[in-house]
Design an enzyme around this catalytic site. Structure first.
Site, PDB file in Angstrom:
ATOM      1  N   PHE A 136       0.873  -1.163   0.000  1.00  0.00           N
ATOM      2  CA  PHE A 136       0.000   0.000   0.000  1.00  0.00           C
ATOM      3  C   PHE A 136       0.925   1.232   0.000  1.00  0.00           C
ATOM      4  O   PHE A 136       1.848   1.320   0.809  1.00  0.00           O
ATOM      5  CB  PHE A 136      -0.894  -0.020   1.236  1.00  0.00           C
ATOM      6  CG  PHE A 136      -1.972   1.009   1.196  1.00  0.00           C
ATOM      7  CD1 PHE A 136      -3.186   0.739   0.598  1.00  0.00           C
ATOM      8  CD2 PHE A 136      -1.775   2.264   1.754  1.00  0.00           C
ATOM      9  CE1 PHE A 136      -4.185   1.702   0.539  1.00  0.00           C
ATOM     10  CE2 PHE A 136      -2.771   3.224   1.707  1.00  0.00           C
ATOM     11  CZ  PHE A 136      -3.978   2.940   1.101  1.00  0.00           C
TER      12      PHE A 136
ATOM     13  N   TYR B 210     -11.078   1.830  10.322  1.00  0.00           N
ATOM     14  CA  TYR B 210     -12.283   2.220   9.556  1.00  0.00           C
ATOM     15  C   TYR B 210     -12.656   1.220   8.478  1.00  0.00           C
ATOM     16  O   TYR B 210     -13.605   1.417   7.758  1.00  0.00           O
ATOM     17  CB  TYR B 210     -12.108   3.616   8.953  1.00  0.00           C
ATOM     18  CG  TYR B 210     -10.803   3.874   8.234  1.00  0.00           C
ATOM     19  CD1 TYR B 210     -10.601   3.386   6.949  1.00  0.00           C
ATOM     20  CD2 TYR B 210      -9.781   4.593   8.837  1.00  0.00           C
ATOM     21  CE1 TYR B 210      -9.402   3.607   6.286  1.00  0.00           C
ATOM     22  CE2 TYR B 210      -8.575   4.818   8.186  1.00  0.00           C
ATOM     23  CZ  TYR B 210      -8.388   4.319   6.911  1.00  0.00           C
ATOM     24  OH  TYR B 210      -7.203   4.535   6.268  1.00  0.00           O
ATOM     25  N   LYS B 211     -11.870   0.143   8.328  1.00  0.00           N
ATOM     26  CA  LYS B 211     -12.204  -0.876   7.326  1.00  0.00           C
ATOM     27  C   LYS B 211     -13.107  -1.918   7.991  1.00  0.00           C
ATOM     28  O   LYS B 211     -14.240  -1.611   8.334  1.00  0.00           O
ATOM     29  CB  LYS B 211     -10.920  -1.425   6.712  1.00  0.00           C
ATOM     30  CG  LYS B 211     -10.222  -0.342   5.870  1.00  0.00           C
ATOM     31  CD  LYS B 211      -8.855  -0.711   5.354  1.00  0.00           C
ATOM     32  CE  LYS B 211      -8.272   0.456   4.550  1.00  0.00           C
ATOM     33  NZ  LYS B 211      -6.832   0.399   4.399  1.00  0.00           N
TER      34      LYS B 211
ATOM     35  N   ARG C  56     -12.519  -4.646  -7.043  1.00  0.00           N
ATOM     36  CA  ARG C  56     -12.388  -5.302  -5.726  1.00  0.00           C
ATOM     37  C   ARG C  56     -13.754  -5.458  -5.067  1.00  0.00           C
ATOM     38  O   ARG C  56     -14.588  -4.545  -5.105  1.00  0.00           O
ATOM     39  CB  ARG C  56     -11.552  -4.441  -4.766  1.00  0.00           C
ATOM     40  CG  ARG C  56     -10.109  -4.302  -5.079  1.00  0.00           C
ATOM     41  CD  ARG C  56      -9.353  -3.758  -3.877  1.00  0.00           C
ATOM     42  NE  ARG C  56      -9.997  -2.590  -3.250  1.00  0.00           N
ATOM     43  CZ  ARG C  56      -9.560  -1.987  -2.169  1.00  0.00           C
ATOM     44  NH1 ARG C  56      -8.479  -2.433  -1.539  1.00  0.00           N
ATOM     45  NH2 ARG C  56     -10.179  -0.936  -1.680  1.00  0.00           N
TER      46      ARG C  56
HETATM   47  C1  LIG Z   1      -6.032   1.578   4.381  1.00  0.00           C
HETATM   48  C2  LIG Z   1      -4.577   1.345   4.536  1.00  0.00           C
HETATM   49  C3  LIG Z   1      -3.758   2.321   5.116  1.00  0.00           C
HETATM   50  C4  LIG Z   1      -4.324   3.662   5.490  1.00  0.00           C
HETATM   51  O1  LIG Z   1      -3.452   4.545   6.088  1.00  0.00           O
HETATM   52  P1  LIG Z   1      -4.020   5.890   6.720  1.00  0.00           P
HETATM   53  O2  LIG Z   1      -2.881   6.471   7.411  1.00  0.00           O
HETATM   54  O3  LIG Z   1      -5.171   5.504   7.600  1.00  0.00           O
HETATM   55  O4  LIG Z   1      -4.552   6.741   5.609  1.00  0.00           O
HETATM   56  C5  LIG Z   1      -2.402   2.010   5.307  1.00  0.00           C
HETATM   57  N1  LIG Z   1      -1.908   0.807   4.943  1.00  0.00           N
HETATM   58  C6  LIG Z   1      -2.695  -0.146   4.361  1.00  0.00           C
HETATM   59  C7  LIG Z   1      -2.117  -1.466   3.994  1.00  0.00           C
HETATM   60  C8  LIG Z   1      -4.042   0.110   4.133  1.00  0.00           C
HETATM   61  O5  LIG Z   1      -4.800  -0.820   3.558  1.00  0.00           O
END
Ligand SMILES: *Cc1c(COP(=O)(O)O)cnc(C)c1O
Length: 422
Positions: A138, A234-235, A381
């Protein structure tokens, strides 16, 4: 008990409406759906990106704002236990990821916590400099590592390798491996225990990014002898947009861990207002700032939906929902190519398909009341959230998708417009 799990794909593809209804009737998690407020008629396959609102969360938002903040004002820090939320909510999340009590704290964001943990891990391996990541991580994980390397000016370096080369790249130069257990795009899943063991064998530490696993698959940080972990809430945890993140530090590292964003609430005695930083003895040392009380309170209430849930049952339903979806999609949509490994131990709680017209197809799907999302360049997805999805909804979503693909409805001009958030 009748379950879709383990049923052959050919059988799943041809289940009748009555047979699918029977799966829902015997689903041990079916009552959980009533805890959530999902717009009528909407099939939501995006809980892997933003979880849905629960009634408890909505009510708690109203209470924390109108009553706690509105009426108690500053006394609420004590009378409503606001200051305890980072740890109390941390313990609740810790229970879902197999962490020891008092070793998870909720604060800041995933990105900020990655920065803190990178610094902490590198300081524990002073003779090594390299942060190892997979190229397809990510992006924020890579960006934070790049930012840390710039900040550490010569004291750190980043090495990125293809996903399949991660364990082979673990050598005596690697201080810390920063890795997601579930790939945000494909949904492919790694074995936390095996990778941690390989890293430790090479003398490296591991920071696990659990954004796509907490609340979706059973995680056993303790059993895996994990060093550190971070994740967002939040997921699958349904904490609401931008809800605060969590981080985990293993007991064997806590006393020695130092992080550079040493704000006053990570201090051993914040209300002594001393001029010099002294870290708190426990996991609080990882906190930087005043807790985000509204977000924490809402997240706390959202976690009620997990109370008493057997994570094994949750996982079985997650796999079964995805199997049902894939069976129906693959039987009817030859032009979609599955990007997710199908072996249960190799996938998380989502499926992804390569499709040349993926963006437009997702827009057409949303217009038809089925929410999925799109990741560039060509991935559609679909997240499966066992607490609030039924087998009937998932079968229907697959049928709607198959229809859009078969009729090529995605070619309509209104589905070609790119929006800011995909
Ligand atoms: C959603 C997600 C994030 C989100 O990072 P934020 O700092 O909350 O914006 C980070 N890493 C992964 C793997 C994610 O899926």
């Amino acid at each position: 008990m009748k379950r879709a799990a383990g049923m052959a794909m050919s059988k799943l593809a041809t289940l009748t409406a009555a047979e699918i209804a029977a799966l829902d009737r015997t689903d041990p998690l079916r009552a959980r759906r009533q805890l959530f407020e999902i717009p009528k008629g909407l099939i939501y396959l995006d809980g892997n990106s933003l979880g849905v609102l629960s009634t408890a969360a909505r009510q708690r938002a109203a209470t924390v704002v109108a009553e706690e903040w509105g009426q108690s004002l500053i006394t609420a820090w004590n009378v409503h236990g606001w200051m305890d939320l980072p740890k109390s909510v941390g313990n609740r999340i810790g229970a879902l990821i197999g962490a020891e009590a008092e070793h998870v704290v909720v604060c800041d964001t995933t990105s900020v916590n990655i920065f803190k943990l990178l610094a902490a891990a590198l300081a524990l391996r002073p003779d090594r400099k390299v942060i190892l990541c997979e190229q397809s991580s990510f992006p924020t994980d890579l960006y934070m590592a790049q930012g840390y390397v710039g900040f550490a000016a010569g004291g750190a370096a980043l090495k990125t390798v293809p996903a399949a080369a991660v364990t082979a790249a673990l050598d005596e130069t690697i201080a810390v491996l920063l890795l997601s257990d579930i790939d945000y795009r494909s949904g492919a899943r790694r074995d936390i225990k095996a990778v941690t063991r390989a890293a430790h064998k090479a003398g490296a530490l591991v920071i696990w990014d659990l954004c796509h696993s907490a609340g979706a698959v059973p995680v056993d940080l303790k059993g895996a002898k994990a060093d550190f972990a971070v994740g967002c809430s939040y997921k699958y945890l349904n904490g609401g947009p931008g809800a605060p993140a969590y981080l985990f530090v293993a007991p064997q590292h806590l006393a020695a861990v130092h992080q550079p964003l040493s704000g006053w609430l990570g201090h051993a005695a914040p209300f002594q207002f001393e001029p010099d930083f002294r870290p708190a003895g426990g996991i609080e040392r990882m906190i930087t700032s005043t807790p985000s009380v509204i977000g924490l309170a809402v997240l706390d209430a959202a976690l009620d939906a997990f109370d008493g849930v057997d994570m094994g049952q949750l996982r079985a339903k997650s796999l079964a929902l995805a199997d049902l979806f894939h069976a129906r999609v693959s039987a009817r949509c030859r032009s979609l190519k599955l990007a997710t490994p199908l072996a249960p131990e190799q996938r998380g709680s989502q499926l992804a398909y390569h499709f040349e017209h993926g963006y437009a197809a997702i827009q057409a799907l949303i217009a038809a009341g089925v929410i999925g999302d799109f990741r560039t360049p060509d991935l559609m997805r679909f997240g499966f959230t066992p607490l609030y999805l039924s087998y009937a909804e998932v079968a229907r979503a697959a049928d709607v998708l198959a229809d859009i693909i078969a009729t090529e409805r995605y070619r309509e001009p209104q589905f070609q417009v790119r929006r800011k958030v995909t």
